[in-house]
Design an enzyme around this catalytic site. Structure first.
Site, PDB file in Angstrom:
ATOM      1  N   ASP A 199      38.017   6.031  48.399  1.00 35.49           N
ATOM      2  CA  ASP A 199      38.382   6.350  47.016  1.00 35.49           C
ATOM      3  C   ASP A 199      38.811   7.817  47.008  1.00 35.49           C
ATOM      4  O   ASP A 199      37.969   8.704  46.966  1.00 35.49           O
ATOM      5  CB  ASP A 199      37.167   6.112  46.112  1.00 35.49           C
ATOM      6  CG  ASP A 199      37.372   6.583  44.688  1.00 35.49           C
ATOM      7  OD1 ASP A 199      38.525   6.797  44.290  1.00 35.49           O
ATOM      8  OD2 ASP A 199      36.364   6.760  43.982  1.00 35.49           O
ATOM      9  N   GLU A 228      41.185  14.352  40.369  1.00 38.21           N
ATOM     10  CA  GLU A 228      40.912  13.122  39.614  1.00 38.21           C
ATOM     11  C   GLU A 228      39.426  12.964  39.371  1.00 38.21           C
ATOM     12  O   GLU A 228      39.003  12.536  38.290  1.00 38.21           O
ATOM     13  CB  GLU A 228      41.472  11.915  40.371  1.00 38.21           C
ATOM     14  CG  GLU A 228      41.467  10.609  39.567  1.00 38.21           C
ATOM     15  CD  GLU A 228      40.211   9.760  39.781  1.00 38.21           C
ATOM     16  OE1 GLU A 228      40.095   8.693  39.153  1.00 38.21           O
ATOM     17  OE2 GLU A 228      39.335  10.174  40.582  1.00 38.21           O
ATOM     18  N   ASP A 251      44.383   2.942  43.157  1.00 37.74           N
ATOM     19  CA  ASP A 251      43.060   3.519  43.368  1.00 37.74           C
ATOM     20  C   ASP A 251      42.189   2.554  44.153  1.00 37.74           C
ATOM     21  O   ASP A 251      42.655   1.513  44.637  1.00 37.74           O
ATOM     22  CB  ASP A 251      42.408   3.872  42.024  1.00 37.74           C
ATOM     23  CG  ASP A 251      41.551   5.128  42.097  1.00 37.74           C
ATOM     24  OD1 ASP A 251      40.795   5.274  43.079  1.00 37.74           O
ATOM     25  OD2 ASP A 251      41.609   5.950  41.167  1.00 37.74           O
TER      26      ASP A 251
END
Length: 375
Positions: A199, A228, A251
């Site tokens: 991630d 992010e 993502d």
């Protein structure tokens, strides 16, 4: 699956009015080359605000294919490939380069350092974990008073960052403000891929491949974003700069698909490993544009690509910032399901990654301006 059934019932009726029939396209695949790239990305250090090592890999990969490329004031990599067709849609694809981690805040002496968490990390996950500190990746252990020596009241209190230290050993020196990441090396384990920061390094690797094979009918705007994990900050300015007609965030989403603690059936999963890419309908930050959701599901059905709906709930992606820029940008997210995100080692299925790449590529190839009129 109830949601999938309801949505798929609308697909053929709506898509037949919005798009012309398109033959199946030749879809990309994941080879050893892409896995090696993901390994480099996963092993790189890139805590929010310190994405330079990842950015260097991205620039090396995409620069030869870009018509325009720049690094903006926050550190986003903004790369574009232009269509020869006038009036082609401007399509923004976003994947974030940063990862959760630690920041050194004070020295206690004897190689011990205080630290704070950067991004979504819980203190109780950290004791005993190994990390790499600074650009030289000095090894350290997150230390906590041994349970054997703890008093009863200490055992009843929750673990806090104040009670933890980075232990680099006597003589080791790092500066306040240095970042630290989990010391986990990437590996392929049977049908799975294991590594830190999947991630969203898996989204970064996907976006690199899509940029290399950009469909000629669209203006592709690739945003490799920063920060992010600390509030979608990079995506906000990237979307304002690009001003796209629509956007897709790439993502990695948590797969809550393990058995429950009592062994009963898990009926509250959000995604499952091995069931294909997860298309978002809603999360804590975004209500996905319904026309884009329908387009992705129709594409999956037409191309025979396994696909699942990410069950609505918490969390969010760069789409949460993108869709609110300028006059509003139709947005949707597509994620690779992953277990144990924001922890030392994440786990994803290779097949889910490949099908995510195929789905987004096929959706871009089948994209027409009329699709957005079907909201």
């Amino acid at each position: 699956w109830v949601l999938w059934t309801a949505l798929s019932g609308m697909i053929n009726r709506r898509e037949s009015r919005m798009t012309k029939k398109i033959n199946k396209v030749r879809l990309p695949s994941i080879s050893a080359e892409q896995i090696q790239l993901l390994e480099r990305l996963s092993n790189a250090s890139g805590v929010s605000g310190n994405e330079g090592e990842v950015r260097k890999i991205v620039l090396e990969a995409v620069s030869p294919h870009a018509d325009e490329i720049k690094v903006d004031a926050l550190g986003n990599v903004l790369a574009s490939r232009h269509s020869a067709n006038s009036g082609a849609l401007r399509v923004m694809l976003a994947a974030h380069m940063d990862e959760v981690g630690l920041m050194v805040t004070a020295e206690d002496g004897d190689g011990l350092y205080r630290f704070e968490a950067v991004g979504g990390l819980e203190a109780w996950k950290l004791p005993g974990k190994t990390v790499w500190v600074g650009k030289d990746k000095l090894p350290a252990v997150v230390g906590l008073k041994p349970i054997h020596l703890a008093e009863r009241d200490e055992l009843q209190r929750p673990v806090t960052l104040d009670g933890l230290r980075l232990d680099l050993g006597p003589g080791a020196k790092v500066k306040v403000g240095e970042w630290a990441v989990f010391a986990t090396s990437f590996a392929q384990v049977g049908p799975s891929l294991r590594g830190k920061a999947l991630d969203d390094r898996i989204g970064v690797a996907t976006l690199i491949e899509l940029f290399k094979q950009a469909p000629p009918e669209i203006n592709l705007q690739a945003a490799f974003t920063v920060q992010e994990e600390n509030g979608l900050r990079g995506a906000k300015v990237a979307a304002y700069a690009f001003n796209p007609d629509l956007a897709i965030a790439l993502d990695c989403t948590p797969a809550y698909d393990l058995p429950l603690w009592d062994g009963s059936e898990n009926t509250r999963y959000n995604t499952r490993l091995g069931a294909g890419p997860a298309v978002y309908v809603a999360d804590a930050a975004t209500l996905s544009h319904p026309a884009l959701v329908r387009h992705l599901l129709a594409t999956a059905e037409a191309e025979g690509i396994p696909c699942q709906i990410r069950q609505p709930g918490g969390g969010g992606t760069d789409a949460g910032a993108i869709h609110k820029q300028r006059a509003g940008i139709p947005s949707v997210s597509v994620s690779v399901p992953g277990r144990y995100l924001h922890r030392p080692a994440s786990l994803v299925r290779l097949s889910d990654w490949e099908n995510s790449l195929k789905l987004v590529y096929a959706a871009l190839m089948r994209l027409t301006p009329e699709i957005l009129q079907g909201a």
